[in-house]
Design a protein around this motif. Sequence first.
Motif, PDB file in Angstrom:
ATOM      1  N   ASP A   1       0.817  -1.217   0.000  1.00 39.11           N
ATOM      2  CA  ASP A   1       0.000   0.000   0.000  1.00 39.11           C
ATOM      3  C   ASP A   1       0.847   1.262   0.000  1.00 39.11           C
ATOM      4  OD1 ASP A   1       0.747  -1.097   2.481  1.00 39.11           O
ATOM      5  OD2 ASP A   1      -0.752   0.059   3.571  1.00 39.11           O
ATOM      6  N   THR A   2       2.167   1.127   0.176  1.00 39.59           N
ATOM      7  CA  THR A   2       3.046   2.301   0.128  1.00 39.59           C
ATOM      8  C   THR A   2       3.729   2.460  -1.226  1.00 39.59           C
ATOM      9  OG1 THR A   2       5.054   1.137   0.883  1.00 39.59           O
ATOM     10  CG2 THR A   2       3.557   1.974   2.586  1.00 39.59           C
ATOM     11  N   MET A   3       3.465   1.560  -2.177  1.00 40.50           N
ATOM     12  CA  MET A   3       4.199   1.587  -3.439  1.00 40.50           C
ATOM     13  C   MET A   3       3.950   2.839  -4.262  1.00 40.50           C
ATOM     14  SD  MET A   3       4.033  -2.302  -4.913  1.00 40.50           S
ATOM     15  CE  MET A   3       4.947  -3.660  -4.173  1.00 40.50           C
ATOM     16  N   ARG A   4       2.714   3.334  -4.250  1.00 41.93           N
ATOM     17  CA  ARG A   4       2.359   4.462  -5.117  1.00 41.93           C
ATOM     18  C   ARG A   4       2.272   5.753  -4.323  1.00 41.93           C
ATOM     19  NH1 ARG A   4       1.316   2.599 -10.001  1.00 41.93           N
ATOM     20  NH2 ARG A   4       0.678   0.429 -10.275  1.00 41.93           N
ATOM     21  N   MET A   5       2.895   6.787  -4.851  1.00 39.70           N
ATOM     22  CA  MET A   5       2.920   8.052  -4.134  1.00 39.70           C
ATOM     23  C   MET A   5       1.521   8.616  -3.927  1.00 39.70           C
ATOM     24  SD  MET A   5       5.226  11.446  -4.856  1.00 39.70           S
ATOM     25  CE  MET A   5       6.738  10.504  -4.781  1.00 39.70           C
ATOM     26  N   ARG A   6       0.635   8.380  -4.883  1.00 42.63           N
ATOM     27  CA  ARG A   6      -0.719   8.921  -4.765  1.00 42.63           C
ATOM     28  C   ARG A   6      -1.518   8.230  -3.672  1.00 42.63           C
ATOM     29  NH1 ARG A   6      -2.511   6.730 -10.684  1.00 42.63           N
ATOM     30  NH2 ARG A   6      -2.571   4.501 -10.227  1.00 42.63           N
ATOM     31  N   ALA A   7      -0.995   7.114  -3.151  1.00 35.42           N
ATOM     32  CA  ALA A   7      -1.673   6.443  -2.050  1.00 35.42           C
ATOM     33  C   ALA A   7      -1.437   7.153  -0.723  1.00 35.42           C
ATOM     34  CB  ALA A   7      -1.201   4.994  -1.942  1.00 35.42           C
ATOM     35  N   GLY A   8      -0.487   8.088  -0.702  1.00 30.49           N
ATOM     36  CA  GLY A   8      -0.227   8.844   0.514  1.00 30.49           C
ATOM     37  C   GLY A   8      -1.074  10.093   0.585  1.00 30.49           C
ATOM     38  N   ARG A   9      -0.851  10.853   1.625  1.00 26.25           N
ATOM     39  CA  ARG A   9      -1.566  12.123   1.771  1.00 26.25           C
ATOM     40  C   ARG A   9      -0.552  13.251   1.871  1.00 26.25           C
ATOM     41  NH1 ARG A   9      -1.661   9.687   6.804  1.00 26.25           N
ATOM     42  NH2 ARG A   9      -1.015  10.961   8.585  1.00 26.25           N
ATOM     43  N   ARG A  10      -0.890  14.368   1.280  1.00 27.14           N
ATOM     44  CA  ARG A  10       0.002  15.518   1.335  1.00 27.14           C
ATOM     45  C   ARG A  10       0.107  15.996   2.776  1.00 27.14           C
ATOM     46  NH1 ARG A  10       3.476  15.788  -2.395  1.00 27.14           N
ATOM     47  NH2 ARG A  10       3.734  18.042  -2.127  1.00 27.14           N
ATOM     48  N   THR A  11       1.319  16.075   3.259  1.00 24.13           N
ATOM     49  CA  THR A  11       1.571  16.435   4.647  1.00 24.13           C
ATOM     50  C   THR A  11       2.714  17.430   4.698  1.00 24.13           C
ATOM     51  OG1 THR A  11       0.900  14.214   5.361  1.00 24.13           O
ATOM     52  CG2 THR A  11       2.174  15.526   6.923  1.00 24.13           C
ATOM     53  N   SER A  12       2.584  18.433   5.539  1.00 23.12           N
ATOM     54  CA  SER A  12       3.650  19.420   5.656  1.00 23.12           C
ATOM     55  C   SER A  12       4.727  18.922   6.605  1.00 23.12           C
ATOM     56  CB  SER A  12       3.102  20.751   6.163  1.00 23.12           C
ATOM     57  OG  SER A  12       2.740  20.656   7.523  1.00 23.12           O
ATOM     58  N   ALA A  13       5.935  19.366   6.346  1.00 30.28           N
ATOM     59  CA  ALA A  13       7.030  19.040   7.255  1.00 30.28           C
ATOM     60  C   ALA A  13       6.742  19.592   8.643  1.00 30.28           C
ATOM     61  CB  ALA A  13       8.342  19.605   6.707  1.00 30.28           C
ATOM     62  N   ASP A  14       6.142  20.763   8.696  1.00 26.73           N
ATOM     63  CA  ASP A  14       5.795  21.352   9.994  1.00 26.73           C
ATOM     64  C   ASP A  14       4.903  20.406  10.797  1.00 26.73           C
ATOM     65  OD1 ASP A  14       7.218  23.647   9.462  1.00 26.73           O
ATOM     66  OD2 ASP A  14       5.467  24.812   8.841  1.00 26.73           O
TER      67      ASP A  14
END
Length: 265
Positions: A62-75
């Motif tokens: 489930d981590t293979m595709r970048m679009r499977a993640g969520r946009r998150t700030s470094a902060d």
Amino acid sequence: MDAAPLRPPSGAVTTAAAATRRPANGSLHSWDLSTGVDGPGTRFVAFLAGCPLRCLYCHNPDTMRMRAGRRTSADTLVAEAAKYRTFIAASGGGATLSGGEPLLQPVFAGELLHRFKHELGFHTALDTSGFLGARATDALLADTDLVLLDIKSWNRELYRRLTGQDLAPTLDFARRLADRGTTVRVRFVLVPGLTDAPENVAGVAAFAASLGNVEQVDILPFHRLGAAKWEALGKRFPLRHTPVPTEAETTAARAVFAGHGLRAV
């Protein structure tokens, strides 16, 4: 869209300007606290989304595709890690970037490592296959105390069969880390009928011993715990019929690495 080229770039970026071009956001799959498997002590582990490899035994498909993640700030991520700062410090732990493959997002990864190390005072670790090692800037590596380097096979043809990619970039990255004196823990997944051939194990062991900066080798017995994740994605787990290694087989593999003067666990 998935981030992409599956070929590593021809060389690492080392300029100060490149090192400071840091985005505020990246693609995060998840984060967790772990002990013992992602570096010393209790670790804040951030799993970045996206990976250029397609490992047959992947336990986090489930981590293979970048679009499977969520946009998150470094902060946001640094603030989350800061909540556990006292607990992590007391255990002698730190923060680890894993995935997926963190170096698919090298600038975001570099920012996180820098801030974990310099703002929170964490020991930092990078868990990587090394295939995209050329994307790691010198600045990123300067902020990395430990590299957990997966060397999945010594046999080149088997490596390509296991991952869909070439072994050479990983070996190049390993040599670069050795030249820098960066501390490395090699990870080797023992898969019966695939990676457990004596000459394959001995090849990885001899290479790791030649580097001079490998503090430990983690022999990771193959398991099928990720099979349900493959099924949830509508895919069949490629190694669903492969047995797990016996304790005797795992002990024998450790002995090969120990025979080359390496601490194997």
